[in-house]
Design a protein around this motif. Structure first.
Motif, PDB file in Angstrom:
ATOM      1  N   HIS A  31       0.827  -1.199   0.000  1.00  0.00           N
ATOM      2  CA  HIS A  31       0.000   0.000   0.000  1.00  0.00           C
ATOM      3  C   HIS A  31       0.861   1.248   0.000  1.00  0.00           C
ATOM      4  O   HIS A  31       2.006   1.232   0.442  1.00  0.00           O
ATOM      5  CB  HIS A  31      -0.906   0.021   1.232  1.00  0.00           C
ATOM      6  CG  HIS A  31      -1.833  -1.141   1.318  1.00  0.00           C
ATOM      7  ND1 HIS A  31      -3.091  -1.121   0.758  1.00  0.00           N
ATOM      8  CD2 HIS A  31      -1.688  -2.353   1.893  1.00  0.00           C
ATOM      9  CE1 HIS A  31      -3.680  -2.281   0.989  1.00  0.00           C
ATOM     10  NE2 HIS A  31      -2.850  -3.044   1.675  1.00  0.00           N
ATOM     11  N   SER A  32       0.267   2.310  -0.480  1.00  0.00           N
ATOM     12  CA  SER A  32       0.888   3.605  -0.295  1.00  0.00           C
ATOM     13  C   SER A  32       0.769   4.019   1.167  1.00  0.00           C
ATOM     14  O   SER A  32      -0.258   3.781   1.811  1.00  0.00           O
ATOM     15  CB  SER A  32       0.219   4.660  -1.172  1.00  0.00           C
ATOM     16  OG  SER A  32       0.486   4.415  -2.541  1.00  0.00           O
ATOM     17  N   MET A  33       1.819   4.621   1.674  1.00  0.00           N
ATOM     18  CA  MET A  33       1.854   5.121   3.039  1.00  0.00           C
ATOM     19  C   MET A  33       2.209   6.596   2.997  1.00  0.00           C
ATOM     20  O   MET A  33       2.908   7.046   2.087  1.00  0.00           O
ATOM     21  CB  MET A  33       2.883   4.372   3.881  1.00  0.00           C
ATOM     22  CG  MET A  33       2.725   2.863   3.902  1.00  0.00           C
ATOM     23  SD  MET A  33       1.291   2.304   4.852  1.00  0.00           S
ATOM     24  CE  MET A  33       1.739   2.831   6.506  1.00  0.00           C
ATOM     25  N   GLY A  76       5.517   0.564  -4.883  1.00  0.00           N
ATOM     26  CA  GLY A  76       6.695   0.464  -5.710  1.00  0.00           C
ATOM     27  C   GLY A  76       7.848   1.326  -5.254  1.00  0.00           C
ATOM     28  O   GLY A  76       8.846   1.449  -5.973  1.00  0.00           O
ATOM     29  N   ARG A  77       7.723   1.944  -4.090  1.00  0.00           N
ATOM     30  CA  ARG A  77       8.758   2.774  -3.460  1.00  0.00           C
ATOM     31  C   ARG A  77       8.961   4.111  -4.150  1.00  0.00           C
ATOM     32  O   ARG A  77       9.982   4.774  -3.924  1.00  0.00           O
ATOM     33  CB  ARG A  77      10.088   2.025  -3.337  1.00  0.00           C
ATOM     34  CG  ARG A  77      10.033   0.819  -2.426  1.00  0.00           C
ATOM     35  CD  ARG A  77      11.432   0.311  -2.118  1.00  0.00           C
ATOM     36  NE  ARG A  77      11.399  -0.932  -1.354  1.00  0.00           N
ATOM     37  CZ  ARG A  77      11.321  -0.997  -0.027  1.00  0.00           C
ATOM     38  NH1 ARG A  77      11.246   0.104   0.699  1.00  0.00           N
ATOM     39  NH2 ARG A  77      11.317  -2.188   0.570  1.00  0.00           N
ATOM     40  N   ARG A  91      10.528   2.557   3.926  1.00  0.00           N
ATOM     41  CA  ARG A  91       9.842   1.412   4.520  1.00  0.00           C
ATOM     42  C   ARG A  91      10.843   0.356   4.913  1.00  0.00           C
ATOM     43  O   ARG A  91      11.926   0.233   4.329  1.00  0.00           O
ATOM     44  CB  ARG A  91       8.862   0.765   3.528  1.00  0.00           C
ATOM     45  CG  ARG A  91       7.674   1.537   3.112  1.00  0.00           C
ATOM     46  CD  ARG A  91       6.634   0.588   2.493  1.00  0.00           C
ATOM     47  NE  ARG A  91       7.213  -0.304   1.504  1.00  0.00           N
ATOM     48  CZ  ARG A  91       7.109  -0.138   0.188  1.00  0.00           C
ATOM     49  NH1 ARG A  91       6.436   0.903  -0.300  1.00  0.00           N
ATOM     50  NH2 ARG A  91       7.666  -1.019  -0.624  1.00  0.00           N
ATOM     51  N   ASP A  92      10.454  -0.438   5.899  1.00  0.00           N
ATOM     52  CA  ASP A  92      11.143  -1.665   6.237  1.00  0.00           C
ATOM     53  C   ASP A  92      10.092  -2.765   6.166  1.00  0.00           C
ATOM     54  O   ASP A  92       9.281  -2.917   7.076  1.00  0.00           O
ATOM     55  CB  ASP A  92      11.771  -1.593   7.625  1.00  0.00           C
ATOM     56  CG  ASP A  92      12.604  -2.815   7.961  1.00  0.00           C
ATOM     57  OD1 ASP A  92      12.257  -3.931   7.521  1.00  0.00           O
ATOM     58  OD2 ASP A  92      13.606  -2.666   8.678  1.00  0.00           O
ATOM     59  N   ASN A  93      10.097  -3.510   5.079  1.00  0.00           N
ATOM     60  CA  ASN A  93       9.056  -4.506   4.869  1.00  0.00           C
ATOM     61  C   ASN A  93       9.120  -5.634   5.889  1.00  0.00           C
ATOM     62  O   ASN A  93       8.086  -6.181   6.279  1.00  0.00           O
ATOM     63  CB  ASN A  93       9.154  -5.073   3.452  1.00  0.00           C
ATOM     64  CG  ASN A  93       8.862  -4.039   2.385  1.00  0.00           C
ATOM     65  OD1 ASN A  93       8.234  -3.015   2.650  1.00  0.00           O
ATOM     66  ND2 ASN A  93       9.317  -4.300   1.168  1.00  0.00           N
TER      67      ASN A  93
END
Length: 115
Positions: free
Chosen positions: A32-34, A54-55, A71-73
């Motif tokens: 998701h977009s954050m 997609g970063r 992000r840290d997935n």
């Protein structure tokens, strides 16, 4: 079920740095977009930065070159690295995301930039 919890705010001097964290549950941040928003006293909440699945990142003009969203997935967290902080960055910072069922907000973390 979706829950966002911000942390990392505090008092910092102008020119200093802070790293905000958003811990997400009930949603996979990599899918998701954050976003990070902020709201200063007497002002409307404004978008600060976003990161897509997609970063791809986007920033409001006032923070470009100073703030970085990431992000840290593995940890299912999103961060906002804030450098070269200015007094006008003082605000409550909120983590945000959405899915097909709704829009979700954390409760916010206070950032105060002052000498």
């Amino acid at each position: 079920q979706v829950q966002l919890v911000e942390s990392g705010g505090g008092l910092v001097q102008p020119g200093g740095s802070l790293r905000l964290s958003c811990a997400a549950s009930g949603i996979i941040v990599s899918l998701h977009s954050m976003g990070w928003y902020r709201q200063a006293p007497g002002k409307q909440r404004e978008l600060v930065a976003t990161i897509t699945a997609g970063r791809t990142t986007n920033y409001t003009d006032s923070v470009k070159g100073r703030f970085t969203i990431s992000r840290d997935n593995t940890k299912n967290m999103v961060y906002l690295q804030m450098n070269s902080l200015k007094p006008e960055d003082t605000a409550v910072y909120f983590c945000n995301t959405k899915n097909v069922l709704g829009v979700y907000w954390g409760r916010g973390t206070q950032v105060t930039v002052s000498s």
